[in-house]
Scaffold this active site. Structure first.
Site, PDB file in Angstrom:
ATOM      1  N   ASN A  23       1.727   4.043  -4.712  1.00 20.88           N
ATOM      2  CA  ASN A  23       1.011   5.311  -4.617  1.00 20.88           C
ATOM      3  C   ASN A  23      -0.271   5.230  -3.795  1.00 20.88           C
ATOM      4  O   ASN A  23      -0.807   6.256  -3.372  1.00 20.88           O
ATOM      5  CB  ASN A  23       0.693   5.861  -6.019  1.00 20.88           C
ATOM      6  CG  ASN A  23      -0.030   4.860  -6.893  1.00 20.88           C
ATOM      7  OD1 ASN A  23       0.460   3.758  -7.128  1.00 20.88           O
ATOM      8  ND2 ASN A  23      -1.195   5.231  -7.396  1.00 20.88           N
ATOM      9  N   HIS A  24      -0.783   4.018  -3.541  1.00 19.99           N
ATOM     10  CA  HIS A  24      -1.984   3.866  -2.709  1.00 19.99           C
ATOM     11  C   HIS A  24      -1.645   3.474  -1.267  1.00 19.99           C
ATOM     12  O   HIS A  24      -2.527   3.060  -0.514  1.00 19.99           O
ATOM     13  CB  HIS A  24      -2.917   2.807  -3.305  1.00 19.99           C
ATOM     14  CG  HIS A  24      -3.442   3.160  -4.658  1.00 19.99           C
ATOM     15  ND1 HIS A  24      -4.063   4.355  -4.923  1.00 19.99           N
ATOM     16  CD2 HIS A  24      -3.434   2.472  -5.838  1.00 19.99           C
ATOM     17  CE1 HIS A  24      -4.425   4.400  -6.191  1.00 19.99           C
ATOM     18  NE2 HIS A  24      -4.046   3.274  -6.772  1.00 19.99           N
ATOM     19  N   GLU A  52      -0.180  -3.008  -2.197  1.00 21.52           N
ATOM     20  CA  GLU A  52      -0.810  -1.694  -2.016  1.00 21.52           C
ATOM     21  C   GLU A  52      -2.274  -1.643  -2.423  1.00 21.52           C
ATOM     22  O   GLU A  52      -2.983  -0.718  -2.050  1.00 21.52           O
ATOM     23  CB  GLU A  52      -0.023  -0.627  -2.788  1.00 21.52           C
ATOM     24  CG  GLU A  52      -0.153  -0.717  -4.285  1.00 21.52           C
ATOM     25  CD  GLU A  52      -0.160   0.655  -4.950  1.00 21.52           C
ATOM     26  OE1 GLU A  52       0.017   1.650  -4.256  1.00 21.52           O
ATOM     27  OE2 GLU A  52      -0.373   0.705  -6.168  1.00 21.52           O
ATOM     28  N   ASN A  53      -2.740  -2.645  -3.190  1.00 21.59           N
ATOM     29  CA  ASN A  53      -4.143  -2.699  -3.598  1.00 21.59           C
ATOM     30  C   ASN A  53      -4.857  -3.921  -3.030  1.00 21.59           C
ATOM     31  O   ASN A  53      -5.881  -4.344  -3.563  1.00 21.59           O
ATOM     32  CB  ASN A  53      -4.251  -2.738  -5.128  1.00 21.59           C
ATOM     33  CG  ASN A  53      -4.114  -1.370  -5.749  1.00 21.59           C
ATOM     34  OD1 ASN A  53      -4.833  -0.443  -5.400  1.00 21.59           O
ATOM     35  ND2 ASN A  53      -3.178  -1.230  -6.669  1.00 21.59           N
TER      36      ASN A  53
END
Length: 257
Positions: A67-68, A39-40
């Site tokens: 969450n990203h 996600e990052n």
């Protein structure tokens, strides 16, 4: 069966670190399935089609998110269409791209990979993580089930591990980017670790330049995050899983530089 789960990959530096270590580690250790939290993986924040393809080309089989997941709109189409990229299942169905579960057919076995996000200190508007886990287990196929629990609170992660003990093969935590020393096989055969750690720059604050994080904490003002160059680490966890029973027989940490 040997399953390798890689901790949050941070930026292009982290992607390069995966490319450096993963192919050799897979070959040397007979890894059957690789799950990676991506996600990052894009510089700045979130994930892009380019960073996702880089991870797949490096040997990753399934990408989980957090969450990203929806930071980059250009990624929505790929998230919707690619069968082996999943986002937390407790985001609203119908209005949110993608799915929270995938099934990987390895020939002799089907492995279900599930992605769930915690509620404590995260987005409290999401569905209950524990109820979501129950719903996903109804959709899961095969006797081997792996859960990426993307959560902030150690207590919530530990609670999820015990809640799913005996129901899934393994639960690994992501999001906090710091590898914990509590890897274990729980009483009913579920492998567990609170957080797998991070794949990115060693001398950083979760991959970001320390001075920027310090400035943000001191001034309480927004700061544009920049990644740090330098020595990198590759952090992961390995689960040995009995293919007949779906139970974990060993759980060990990996940290390479």
């Amino acid at each position: 069966m040997i399953v390798l789960c890689i901790g949050d990959v941070v930026g292009s530096i982290g992607c390069q670190t995966v490319r450096k270590h993963l192919p050799l580690y897979k070959k040397a250790n007979g890894v059957d399935l690789v799950i990676c939290n991506g996600e990052n993986s894009a510089d700045g924040n979130g994930i892009t089609p380019s960073s996702a393809r880089h991870l797949f080309d490096s040997g990753v089989d399934v990408i989980t998110l957090g969450n990203h997941a929806f930071r980059r709109k250009e990624f929505y189409e790929m998230l919707e269409e690619h069968p082996y990229i999943i986002r937390p299942a407790n985001f609203p169905e119908g209005s949110t791209p993608g799915s929270g579960i995938c099934q990987v057919d390895l020939g002799k076995n089907i492995v279900s990979v599930i992605n769930i996000m915690g509620n404590s200190f995260m987005d409290n508007n999401l569905d209950c993580a524990f109820k979501t886990a129950d719903e996903m287990l109804k959709k899961a196929e095969g006797n081997i089930k792996i859960v990426d629990f993307h959560a902030e609170a150690t207590g919530e992660k530990r609670a999820m591990g015990f809640y799913l003990d005996g129901k899934v093969s393994a639960v690994f935590g992501t999001h906090t980017h710091v590898q914990t020393a509590d890897n274990q096989v729980l009483e009913n055969g579920t492998g567990y670790i609170t957080d797998v750690g991070m794949t990115g720059t060693v001398n950083s604050v979760l991959g970001v330049k320390p001075e920027l994080i310090i400035k943000k904490l001191k001034t309480k003002m927004p700061v544009r995050f920049e990644l740090v160059e330098g020595e990198c680490k590759f952090e992961a966890v390995v689960f040995d899983i009995d293919e007949k029973t779906g139970k974990c027989t060993d759980c060990r940490r990996v940290s390479l530089r």
